[in-house]
Scaffold this active site. Sequence first.
Site, short mmCIF file in Angstrom:
data_model
loop_
_atom_site.label_atom_id
_atom_site.label_comp_id
_atom_site.label_asym_id
_atom_site.label_seq_id
_atom_site.Cartn_x
_atom_site.Cartn_y
_atom_site.Cartn_z
N ASP A 80 13.85 -2.62 29.15
CA ASP A 80 14.16 -3.92 29.73
C ASP A 80 12.87 -4.66 30.07
O ASP A 80 11.97 -4.12 30.73
CB ASP A 80 15.01 -3.77 30.99
CG ASP A 80 16.39 -3.20 30.67
OD1 ASP A 80 17.01 -3.67 29.71
OD2 ASP A 80 16.81 -2.26 31.37
N ASP B 35 6.48 -3.53 31.64
CA ASP B 35 6.42 -4.85 32.26
C ASP B 35 6.26 -4.78 33.77
O ASP B 35 6.24 -5.82 34.43
CB ASP B 35 7.67 -5.66 31.91
CG ASP B 35 8.92 -5.15 32.63
OD1 ASP B 35 9.10 -3.91 32.71
OD2 ASP B 35 9.72 -5.98 33.10
N LYS C 215 10.32 7.15 36.63
CA LYS C 215 9.16 6.31 36.91
C LYS C 215 9.19 5.80 38.35
O LYS C 215 10.27 5.45 38.83
CB LYS C 215 9.15 5.10 35.96
CG LYS C 215 9.07 5.45 34.49
CD LYS C 215 9.05 4.20 33.62
CE LYS C 215 10.35 3.43 33.67
NZ LYS C 215 10.36 2.22 32.84
N ASP D 161 8.74 0.89 27.64
CA ASP D 161 9.89 0.58 28.48
C ASP D 161 10.87 -0.25 27.65
O ASP D 161 10.53 -0.78 26.59
CB ASP D 161 9.43 -0.19 29.72
CG ASP D 161 10.54 -0.36 30.74
OD1 ASP D 161 11.40 0.52 30.83
OD2 ASP D 161 10.54 -1.39 31.43
#
Length: 270
Positions: free
Chosen positions: A14, A212, A187, A12
Amino acid sequence: MSAENIECWLTDMDGVLVREHEALPGAAELLEQWRRRDLPYVVLTNNSIFTARDLSARLRHSGLVVPEDRIWTSALATATFLAQQTDADHGRGSAYVVGEAGLTTALHEAGFIMTETAPDYVVVGETRNYSFEAITKAVRLINDGARFIVTNPDATGPSPEGVLPATGAIAALITKATGSDPYVVGKPNPMMFRSALNHLGAHSMQTAMIGDRMDTDIVAGMEAGMHTILVMSGVSSQASISQYPFRPHRIIDGVYELLDEPLNGDPPDA
């Protein structure tokens, strides 16, 4: 599976590589480590506003070198999915799009025609310019038979002033008005991960996913059959992890823990 045995990486963006446009500790070094080892990797994002070229430039300003062919967005995944669907439908390919250049460019490059007249699909993605007129048109086209597609389910997005309504919120409005639920490509649909693996020519058994968020990155990586690594540099906390009935294979403070050598000696505060 240890990091040494992984042959391909999905990550990912961010909260893993960047936060507020600032590179997180170890991100640049990890990308260089993958390049040095000649390991295939892709940076994933549910953001459909920007093209891969745009995101590559934005990451470069943060000090991260990621070629555009190493970036996979929900817009690209959506265009790839719809191209496969239209092949099955004997080549039909038209769409009414509520979204930005990242989505329209991906659909154009996949051979789609943008139209407001009897489109095959209504495709809703991220934009900072949702208009009542565009949403109304989307509702009417879906009621007339267009199939409803959404790039990602995120209900809100960040801004310096606070949260903003995002794709999932607008999709919910359209669903309420039409009674039609969309097919969501991004996602946590593992479809996005599988399309990224196909883009790389990789297999899930030898691939790790770094994210995250338990509710998108980790669950989708798990369902796609990948080794999952949760970083604590984004939105997750130890308390939030316990709310889910599944676990990642590994939990780390930040991507600097995946480096061959320590980052400037002692691990930094992420």
